[in-house]
Enzyme design. Structure first.
Site, mmCIF file in Angstrom:
data_model
loop_
_atom_site.group_PDB
_atom_site.id
_atom_site.type_symbol
_atom_site.label_atom_id
_atom_site.label_comp_id
_atom_site.label_asym_id
_atom_site.label_seq_id
_atom_site.Cartn_x
_atom_site.Cartn_y
_atom_site.Cartn_z
ATOM 1 N N ASP A 173 -49.641 22.885 -49.359
ATOM 2 C CA ASP A 173 -50.117 23.829 -48.347
ATOM 3 C C ASP A 173 -50.003 23.236 -46.951
ATOM 4 O O ASP A 173 -50.664 22.250 -46.624
ATOM 5 C CB ASP A 173 -51.579 24.186 -48.630
ATOM 6 C CG ASP A 173 -51.717 25.061 -49.860
ATOM 7 O OD1 ASP A 173 -51.101 26.136 -49.876
ATOM 8 O OD2 ASP A 173 -52.426 24.661 -50.797
ATOM 9 N N GLY B 35 -55.934 25.009 -57.132
ATOM 10 C CA GLY B 35 -56.292 23.802 -56.390
ATOM 11 C C GLY B 35 -57.562 23.194 -56.922
ATOM 12 O O GLY B 35 -57.548 22.291 -57.762
ATOM 13 N N SER B 36 -58.700 23.736 -56.462
ATOM 14 C CA SER B 36 -59.990 23.134 -56.838
ATOM 15 C C SER B 36 -60.218 23.175 -58.346
ATOM 16 O O SER B 36 -60.716 22.202 -58.928
ATOM 17 C CB SER B 36 -61.129 23.806 -56.084
ATOM 18 O OG SER B 36 -61.017 25.204 -56.164
ATOM 19 N N HIS C 259 -47.778 22.431 -55.601
ATOM 20 C CA HIS C 259 -47.980 23.374 -54.495
ATOM 21 C C HIS C 259 -48.497 22.596 -53.280
ATOM 22 O O HIS C 259 -49.519 21.923 -53.338
ATOM 23 C CB HIS C 259 -48.978 24.450 -54.923
ATOM 24 C CG HIS C 259 -49.129 25.561 -53.954
ATOM 25 N ND1 HIS C 259 -48.254 26.631 -53.882
ATOM 26 C CD2 HIS C 259 -50.066 25.791 -53.000
ATOM 27 C CE1 HIS C 259 -48.645 27.469 -52.925
ATOM 28 N NE2 HIS C 259 -49.742 26.978 -52.372
ATOM 29 N N MET D 33 -51.463 36.270 -51.939
ATOM 30 C CA MET D 33 -52.717 35.530 -51.723
ATOM 31 C C MET D 33 -53.876 36.280 -52.378
ATOM 32 O O MET D 33 -54.036 37.489 -52.173
ATOM 33 C CB MET D 33 -53.022 35.385 -50.225
ATOM 34 C CG MET D 33 -52.091 34.472 -49.444
ATOM 35 S SD MET D 33 -51.874 32.817 -50.095
ATOM 36 C CE MET D 33 -53.549 32.187 -50.114
ATOM 37 N N MET E 4 -50.591 23.864 -42.983
ATOM 38 C CA MET E 4 -51.369 24.722 -42.074
ATOM 39 C C MET E 4 -51.266 24.192 -40.644
ATOM 40 O O MET E 4 -51.277 22.978 -40.434
ATOM 41 C CB MET E 4 -52.836 24.708 -42.495
ATOM 42 C CG MET E 4 -53.050 25.115 -43.940
ATOM 43 S SD MET E 4 -54.796 25.084 -44.329
ATOM 44 C CE MET E 4 -54.742 25.431 -46.089
ATOM 45 N N GLY F 22 -56.144 29.467 -45.855
ATOM 46 C CA GLY F 22 -56.747 28.505 -44.929
ATOM 47 C C GLY F 22 -57.583 27.432 -45.603
ATOM 48 O O GLY F 22 -57.668 26.317 -45.102
ATOM 49 N N PHE F 23 -58.188 27.783 -46.734
ATOM 50 C CA PHE F 23 -59.111 26.835 -47.363
ATOM 51 C C PHE F 23 -59.029 26.927 -48.886
ATOM 52 O O PHE F 23 -58.852 28.023 -49.430
ATOM 53 C CB PHE F 23 -60.554 27.119 -46.929
ATOM 54 C CG PHE F 23 -60.736 27.027 -45.442
ATOM 55 C CD1 PHE F 23 -61.026 25.815 -44.828
ATOM 56 C CD2 PHE F 23 -60.569 28.153 -44.644
ATOM 57 C CE1 PHE F 23 -61.155 25.722 -43.450
ATOM 58 C CE2 PHE F 23 -60.695 28.077 -43.259
ATOM 59 C CZ PHE F 23 -60.991 26.857 -42.663
ATOM 60 N N GLY F 24 -59.234 25.791 -49.534
ATOM 61 C CA GLY F 24 -59.368 25.784 -50.988
ATOM 62 C C GLY F 24 -60.792 26.149 -51.363
ATOM 63 O O GLY F 24 -61.685 26.224 -50.512
ATOM 64 N N GLY F 25 -61.013 26.403 -52.636
ATOM 65 C CA GLY F 25 -62.372 26.593 -53.147
ATOM 66 C C GLY F 25 -63.012 27.942 -52.869
ATOM 67 O O GLY F 25 -64.222 28.084 -53.016
ATOM 68 N N HIS G 178 -45.815 25.882 -49.256
ATOM 69 C CA HIS G 178 -46.392 27.131 -48.728
ATOM 70 C C HIS G 178 -46.718 26.922 -47.250
ATOM 71 O O HIS G 178 -47.680 26.249 -46.906
ATOM 72 C CB HIS G 178 -47.654 27.435 -49.561
ATOM 73 C CG HIS G 178 -48.428 28.628 -49.109
ATOM 74 N ND1 HIS G 178 -49.705 28.883 -49.542
ATOM 75 C CD2 HIS G 178 -48.117 29.648 -48.254
ATOM 76 C CE1 HIS G 178 -50.151 29.997 -48.990
ATOM 77 N NE2 HIS G 178 -49.217 30.475 -48.201
ATOM 78 N N ASP H 234 -52.171 32.861 -55.525
ATOM 79 C CA ASP H 234 -52.727 31.657 -54.909
ATOM 80 C C ASP H 234 -54.115 31.952 -54.369
ATOM 81 O O ASP H 234 -54.277 32.779 -53.467
ATOM 82 C CB ASP H 234 -51.780 31.219 -53.773
ATOM 83 C CG ASP H 234 -52.213 29.948 -53.079
ATOM 84 O OD1 ASP H 234 -53.177 29.306 -53.526
ATOM 85 O OD2 ASP H 234 -51.548 29.594 -52.067
ATOM 86 N N GLY H 235 -55.119 31.261 -54.917
ATOM 87 C CA GLY H 235 -56.484 31.359 -54.398
ATOM 88 C C GLY H 235 -57.482 31.748 -55.465
ATOM 89 O O GLY H 235 -57.389 32.840 -56.045
ATOM 90 N N GLY H 236 -58.396 30.849 -55.760
ATOM 91 C CA GLY H 236 -59.477 31.157 -56.698
ATOM 92 C C GLY H 236 -59.027 31.305 -58.145
ATOM 93 O O GLY H 236 -59.707 31.944 -58.939
HETATM 94 C C1 DX5 Z 1 -55.307 28.413 -49.430
HETATM 95 C C2 DX5 Z 1 -54.143 27.706 -50.056
HETATM 96 C C3 DX5 Z 1 -54.300 27.510 -51.509
HETATM 97 C C4 DX5 Z 1 -55.481 26.663 -51.911
HETATM 98 C C5 DX5 Z 1 -55.919 27.172 -53.245
HETATM 99 O O1 DX5 Z 1 -54.990 28.743 -48.127
HETATM 100 O O2 DX5 Z 1 -52.959 28.436 -49.842
HETATM 101 O O3 DX5 Z 1 -53.093 27.006 -52.092
HETATM 102 O O4 DX5 Z 1 -55.229 25.303 -51.993
HETATM 103 O O5 DX5 Z 1 -57.102 26.545 -53.590
HETATM 104 P P1 DX5 Z 1 -58.064 27.107 -54.720
HETATM 105 O O6 DX5 Z 1 -57.281 27.123 -55.994
HETATM 106 O O7 DX5 Z 1 -59.177 26.106 -54.711
HETATM 107 O O8 DX5 Z 1 -58.510 28.469 -54.302
HETATM 108 ZN ZN ZN Z 2 -51.136 27.850 -51.015
#
Ligand code: DX5
Ligand code: ZN
Length: 218
Positions: free
Chosen positions: A34, A198-199, A32, A138, A36, A143-146, A65, A176-178
Site C-alpha cells: 500500500d 492486512g490486520s 499487497h 475497496m 499512500m 488510508g488505514f488498516g484495521g 496499490h 481490500d479492507g476488513g
Molecule cells: C487500506 C489499504 C489496505 C489495508 C487493509 O487503505 O488499502 O490494503 O492494508 O488492511 P485490513 O485488512 O486491516 O483492513
Molecule cells: Zn490496499
C-alpha cells in the site's frame, strides 16, 4: 481459484524480511503493498525504496496499490522498482490521464489495474476494463488498516464480476479492507477471486491456517 494477498501495511517493519519470507511459507499468492501520499488519502506509508527492497527479498508477485494523486507521474518508477501488478485509483486523475497511465504500466510489462473507492459506482471501471488485468474494489475507505468491512460494497462486486465475465473473463477481481475468514466468504460469493488481508493476516496465530481458511471459501 481464490488467491490471498496479505497487505504488509500491518507487517512488522523492523522485521520486514522475516514477515515477507513468512508469506510464501504460509501459502499466500501475492504481496499487497500500500503506497499512500498524504493527499489522495490522509496517511503516508512507503515508497520506491521499500518496493525495491521487497523485490530483492522475494520472487512473489508484488501487488502494488497506489493511493496517490495523479499516479501517471510515478507509474514507470514503480514498475522499475519491481511491481508485478500496479493498481491506480479511478478517482486520482482525469479519464484521459488514467488511460494513459494504464498504457504506460502495460508498456513496462507490468499488469495494469484499477481501483474504486466505496463511494465510486461500479460503472466507473468501464472505460478501463479492456486495459486491466485486475479490478480492485475497496471494502473500506482507503488510508488505514484495521477498519470494519463494508458489506454494502457487495452489489458493486457482483456488478463488476458481471462486467468482467462479459468483457474480460481473465481479469481478476480483488477486494481490500476488513477481510477476515468470515467476510472473505461474503466477498467470494459476490464474485471476488483475490482477497487482500492486512490486520487479520498478521494478527492470526497461524498464518498458513488463516490462508487456508480464506481459500476454503472458494
Ligand atoms: C487500506 C489499504 C489496505 C489495508 C487493509 O487503505 O488499502 O490494503 O492494508 O488492511 P485490513 O485488512 O486491516 O483492513
Ligand atoms: Zn490496499
Amino acid at each position: 481459484m481464490i488467491k490471498v494477498s496479505p497487505s504488509i501495511l500491518s507487517a512488522d517493519f523492523g522485521n520486514l524480511e522475516r514477515d515477507i519470507c513468512g508469506l510464501a511459507a504460509a501459502g499466500a499468492d501475492y504481496v499487497h503493498v500500500d503506497i499512500m501520499d498524504g493527499h489522495f488519502v490522509p496517511n503516508l506509508s512507503m515508497g520506491f525504496p521499500v518496493v525495491n527492497a521487497l523485490r530483492r527479498i522475494t520472487d512473489m508477485t508484488l501487488d502494488v496499490h497506489l493511493m496517490i494523486d495523479r499516479p501517471i507521474r510515478y507509474v514507470e518508477r514503480f514498475c522499475q522498482a519491481g511491481a508485478n501488478i500496479l493498481t491506480i485509483h479511478v478517482e486520482a486523475d482525469t479519464e484521459e490521464n488514467t488511460l494513459e497511465a494504464l498504457r504506460k504500466i502495460q508498456a513496462c510489462g507490468v499488469k495494469p489495474a484499477i481501483c474504486v473507492k466505496p463511494k465510486t459506482p461500479a460503472e466507473a471501471v468501464l472505460p478501463y476494463l479492456d486495459l486491466c488485468d485486475l479490478i480492485l474494489v475497496m471494502t473500506v475507505e482507503p488510508g488505514f488498516g484495521g477498519q470494519s468491512f463494508m458489506q454494502d460494497m457487495m452489489p458493486k462486486v457482483q456488478k463488476i464480476r458481471q462486467y468482467i465475465n462479459e468483457r474480460k473473463p481473465d481479469c481478476e477481481l480483488e477486494v481490500d479492507g476488513g477481510v477476515n475468514a468470515a467476510t472473505a466468504k461474503i466477498c467470494v460469493e459476490a464474485g471476488a477471486n483475490v482477497l487482500v488481508a492486512g490486520s487479520a493476516y498478521f494478527k492470526a496465530a497461524d498464518h498458513a491456517q488463516f490462508v487456508r481458511e480464506l481459500k476454503a471459501n472458494g
